[in-house]
Write a protein that holds these residues in place. Structure first.
Motif, PDB file in Angstrom:
ATOM      1  N   LEU A  75      21.319 -19.231  28.611  1.00  0.00           N
ATOM      2  CA  LEU A  75      21.724 -20.143  27.551  1.00  0.00           C
ATOM      3  C   LEU A  75      23.237 -20.033  27.336  1.00  0.00           C
ATOM      4  CD1 LEU A  75      18.895 -19.172  25.038  1.00  0.00           C
ATOM      5  CD2 LEU A  75      18.973 -21.259  26.429  1.00  0.00           C
ATOM      6  N   LYS A  76      23.795 -20.961  26.585  1.00  0.00           N
ATOM      7  CA  LYS A  76      25.232 -20.944  26.337  1.00  0.00           C
ATOM      8  C   LYS A  76      25.611 -20.037  25.170  1.00  0.00           C
ATOM      9  CE  LYS A  76      26.059 -25.567  28.203  1.00  0.00           C
ATOM     10  NZ  LYS A  76      26.570 -26.942  27.934  1.00  0.00           N
ATOM     11  N   THR A  95      18.727 -23.754  20.049  1.00  0.00           N
ATOM     12  CA  THR A  95      20.037 -23.510  20.664  1.00  0.00           C
ATOM     13  C   THR A  95      20.872 -24.769  20.776  1.00  0.00           C
ATOM     14  OG1 THR A  95      18.990 -23.679  22.853  1.00  0.00           O
ATOM     15  CG2 THR A  95      19.339 -21.470  21.974  1.00  0.00           C
ATOM     16  N   SER A  96      20.261 -25.930  20.652  1.00  0.00           N
ATOM     17  CA  SER A  96      21.025 -27.176  20.673  1.00  0.00           C
ATOM     18  C   SER A  96      21.576 -27.520  19.289  1.00  0.00           C
ATOM     19  CB  SER A  96      20.152 -28.330  21.177  1.00  0.00           C
ATOM     20  OG  SER A  96      19.070 -28.560  20.294  1.00  0.00           O
ATOM     21  N   SER A  97      21.266 -26.695  18.291  1.00  0.00           N
ATOM     22  CA  SER A  97      21.819 -26.880  16.953  1.00  0.00           C
ATOM     23  C   SER A  97      23.277 -26.423  16.951  1.00  0.00           C
ATOM     24  CB  SER A  97      21.002 -26.084  15.930  1.00  0.00           C
ATOM     25  OG  SER A  97      21.213 -24.695  16.116  1.00  0.00           O
ATOM     26  N   LYS A  98      23.898 -26.404  15.773  1.00  0.00           N
ATOM     27  CA  LYS A  98      25.310 -26.042  15.668  1.00  0.00           C
ATOM     28  C   LYS A  98      25.525 -24.531  15.596  1.00  0.00           C
ATOM     29  CE  LYS A  98      26.532 -30.344  13.294  1.00  0.00           C
ATOM     30  NZ  LYS A  98      27.100 -30.940  12.051  1.00  0.00           N
ATOM     31  N   SER A 151      14.980 -24.019  23.069  1.00  0.00           N
ATOM     32  CA  SER A 151      15.995 -25.002  23.451  1.00  0.00           C
ATOM     33  C   SER A 151      16.379 -25.893  22.275  1.00  0.00           C
ATOM     34  CB  SER A 151      15.500 -25.861  24.616  1.00  0.00           C
ATOM     35  OG  SER A 151      14.354 -26.612  24.243  1.00  0.00           O
ATOM     36  N   MET A 152      15.409 -26.196  21.394  1.00  0.00           N
ATOM     37  CA  MET A 152      15.698 -27.021  20.226  1.00  0.00           C
ATOM     38  C   MET A 152      16.636 -26.291  19.261  1.00  0.00           C
ATOM     39  SD  MET A 152      11.883 -28.569  19.575  1.00  0.00           S
ATOM     40  CE  MET A 152      12.299 -29.780  18.337  1.00  0.00           C
TER      41      MET A 152
END
Length: 431
Positions: free
Chosen positions: A197-198, A173-176, A170-171
């Motif tokens: 996930l997105k 995938t929350s990046s750019k 999750s960390m």
């Protein structure tokens, strides 16, 4: 005297042949069942092309063939709903370098993470997160990324050495990043997810990637299927001796299904082998002239790989009162057995475990019977949580294929199959 010796030898050879033939026929049934369930028609018994539905109806037809009666209100099927993330179409990953392009083989060179999102990107830039960049990412510090869309590639072995706080996936995938590729030196092991996930998240073999890769193309077709209907298959064999007391035999028939159009996960040992044992027990008890002491329930559970969903649903809405179940025998990973058998809950239900061990000691069915404690690792779990005694049996032996594309029908040895089958029968007779 010579004639007597010849007659004795002839009789001995005939008995030996008959014994071998009977044994061969038992394992032949298991092998045939595994061969059938591992074909592409069933697609890994998952949630694309109705693989789980096809497998359930195959088992239902087998029950009918043997004379097993419907186990729930005149029906063999008990349906339930769940959300499941699927990959019904293309799963393509291509590494581009100055010397050419390498198309990765689905299931062998890479797997799509079970909770991956989908997307179609051509020639994405590559950002390789070395230990320094990965540390900054996981510490929440600023990292200089490429401009525009890019794939974040990192080495899982390096990530393990960094003591991150929180969930790594999750960390990242929350990046750019537009997509993420995790390089692993271990086996590519798949599973089932209920959310997505997105962005695409891919696990690739480390030896498939090198730093000469300049861009990556990704085409992942993904669909989150909400309220997907799956099913348990329940059969019953009533005993006139104790019609309202039950022994339950169970095994899960589902596996991981298909990952796109190219890769499917046959699940021979896990758990076509357990279904083979379940069907073998059903046909044997149904054909026997000896009436069992208790009524028998045979359950092929769905969605075990998705988190024991089928068995949880069954224990919430049982076909027979849970308080009337004397014992549950759950069978999973029954394809080998050269090193014996494990009894999960053996150290919980010690009296029954000691009985099991004693039977095996007298009959020498298997090399040994080991014991484990309570574990939520198969469909026995929800019965025990509801106060029902249960063993989960799995056979022991070196078998490296698990949740991958290589667990194919011919791989399990079936070395302990016959011994486990007879031990289970004798144990149930002793209750």
């Amino acid at each position: 005297m010579k004639h007597a010796v010849k007659a004795f030898l002839f009789l001995f050879i005939q008995l030996l042949f008959l014994s071998f033939k009977t044994q061969a026929q038992d394992t032949a049934f298991a092998r045939k069942t595994m061969d059938t369930l591992c074909t592409k028609y069933f697609g890994g018994r998952g949630y694309i092309d109705s693989g789980d539905y096809r497998a359930a109806h195959y088992i239902r037809k087998e029950f009918i063939k043997y004379g097993i009666k419907p186990g729930r209100n005149g029906s063999f099927l008990q349906t339930f709903l769940m959300d499941v993330n699927t990959f019904p179409g293309k799963t393509v990953v291509v590494f581009h370098s100055k010397t050419g392009s390498k198309i990765l083989k689905s299931g062998a060179d890479f797997i799509v993470a079970p909770n991956s999102g989908g997307a179609n990107f051509n020639n994405l830039k590559v950002f390789y997160a070395d230990s320094s960049a990965l540390y900054k990412l996981l510490a929440g510090k600023k990292v200089k990324f490429p401009k525009g869309k890019f794939v974040l590639v990192f080495d899982a072995d390096i990530a393990v050495k960094i003591k991150e706080k929180g969930n790594l996936r999750s960390m990242l995938t929350s990046s750019k990043a537009t997509a993420i590729i995790e390089l692993t030196s271990g086996r590519l092991v798949w599973s089932v997810a209920h959310s997505a996930l997105k962005i695409p998240y891919i696990e690739a073999a480390k030896n498939a990637f090198d730093k000469s890769v300049t861009s990556i193309s990704i085409n992942i077709e993904q669909e989150l299927r909400e309220s997907y209907q799956s099913q348990n298959v329940i059969g019953q064999l009533k005993s006139p001796k104790s019609p309202d007391s039950f022994i339950v035999f169970s095994a899960h028939y589902d596996h991981l299904g298909k990952m796109g159009s190219d890769a499917y996960f046959p699940g021979a040992n896990d758990n076509a082998s357990g279904i083979a044992m379940l069907l073998d027990l059903a046909r044997t008890y149904a054909a026997s002239k000896d009436t069992p002491k208790y009524s028998l329930v045979f359950i092929a559970f769905g969605a075990e790989e998705a988190g024991l969903i089928g068995s949880k649903y069954y224990t919430d809405v049982p076909s027979v009162p849970l308080k009337n179940i004397k014992f549950v025998i759950n069978m999973d990973l029954m394809g080998n057995g050269q090193d014996g058998m494990m009894a999960v809950n053996g150290s919980v239900f010690t009296k029954e475990y000691e009985k099991l061990v004693e039977i095996n000691r007298q009959k020498s069915y298997l090399k040994e019977i080991k014991a484990r404690g309570k574990a939520a690792n198969s469909d026995h779990y929800w019965f025990v949580e509801n106060g029902v005694k249960a063993f989960f049996f799995y056979l022991l032996g070196d078998y490296p294929y698990y949740h991958d594309i290589y667990d194919t029908a011919e791989k399990p040895t079936l070395q302990g199959y016959n011994g486990a089958f007879k031990l289970i029968q004798d144990f149930i007779s002793s209750l």
